[in-house]
Design a protein around this motif. Structure first.
Motif, short mmCIF file in Angstrom:
data_model
loop_
_atom_site.label_atom_id
_atom_site.label_comp_id
_atom_site.label_asym_id
_atom_site.label_seq_id
_atom_site.Cartn_x
_atom_site.Cartn_y
_atom_site.Cartn_z
N PHE A 33 0.70 -1.15 0.10
CA PHE A 33 -0.03 0.06 0.02
C PHE A 33 0.99 1.23 -0.12
O PHE A 33 0.57 2.09 -0.76
N ARG B 31 0.65 3.68 -3.03
CA ARG B 31 0.10 5.15 -2.69
C ARG B 31 0.92 6.12 -2.72
O ARG B 31 0.85 7.18 -3.03
N TYR B 32 2.20 6.00 -2.23
CA TYR B 32 3.27 7.12 -1.84
C TYR B 32 4.68 6.80 -2.48
O TYR B 32 5.49 7.76 -2.27
#
Length: 243
Positions: free
Chosen positions: A186, A190-191
């Protein structure tokens, strides 16, 4: 200056927790008394070196005159609370109050998530990636793993030695590694947070080195590693496409 002092307190108390230790029980001795298949090899805890260095850089950077203002004021409370909870956890764990230590650890995890998102929400300036983002990433990643280890140690202290909900201890460890791998996935997708992923891979290595002959744990480590590596490759590709 308050955050610098809070960071110094954290560093000093962590040093004393091993040098004294606080209640006659070092973290390592306590972990050894609560054997489980998720506790990583001792060398893995060297990760605290970069984490503490990052905390020091974080505190000093935000204390510089050029950084004063509403923009960085948002970092004050989550960073201060994170330091105080870190010290509180040491007292809870080393006094053998494992249930309380889990509560404090969960509060610390929540605080670091808040700090991480706050740092991410800042408009990036020169130097802030290394001074703010990387320290927040390293700390949150390790506490994410430490929370799982803390909960596992608490369960063992309560006599739950065969795992949870009928799951064997080795399978429980393997599942935790896979869950950590999904968390890393994640954060990468996501980042594109490679620092976070690096800490997880280091933790996975520690879990494997602690019990290299345990097939289930090795399979879990392999699965978690594959998840993180594949997500990392995807993140790199996404980053190139965004250029």
């Amino acid at each position: 200056m308050t955050l610098v002092l809070a960071t110094v307190l954290t560093l000093v108390m962590n040093y004393l927790s091993n040098a004294l230790p606080l209640f006659g029980n070092s973290n390592g001795q306590i972990s050894d008394s609560l054997p489980n298949a998720f506790t990583p090899a001792g060398l893995t805890f060297a990760v605290w070196g970069p984490i503490f260095l990052g905390l020091a850089v974080f505190a000093v950077y935000q204390a510089l005159p050029a950084q004063r203002g509403a923009r960085h004021d948002r970092l004050f409370w989550p960073f201060l609370l994170g330091n105080l909870l870190n010290v509180s956890w040491l007292f809870a764990f080393q006094s053998l109050n494992f249930g309380l230590s889990v509560v404090v650890m969960l509060l610390l995890l929540g605080t670091l998530i808040s700090l991480y998102l706050t740092v991410r929400g800042l408009q990036p300036m020169s130097g802030e990636f290394w001074a703010l983002q990387v320290p927040a990433s390293l700390y949150l990643a390790w506490i994410s793993v430490a929370t799982m280890a803390n909960v596992t140690a608490f369960l063992v202290s309560q006599g739950v030695t065969q795992g949870v909900l009928g799951i064997g201890a080795q399978l429980w460890s393997a599942l935790l590694v896979v869950i950590a791998g999904l968390v890393g996935t994640f954060f990468l997708l996501r980042y594109r947070d490679y620092a976070f992923a690096a800490v997880l891979l280091w933790a996975f290595l520690g879990v494997y080195l602690a019990r290299p002959d345990t097939l289930l744990v090795a399979v879990g480590v392999l699965a978690g590693t594959v998840l993180v590596v594949l997500a990392g490759l995807r993140a790199v590709r996404q980053g190139r496409m965004a250029l």
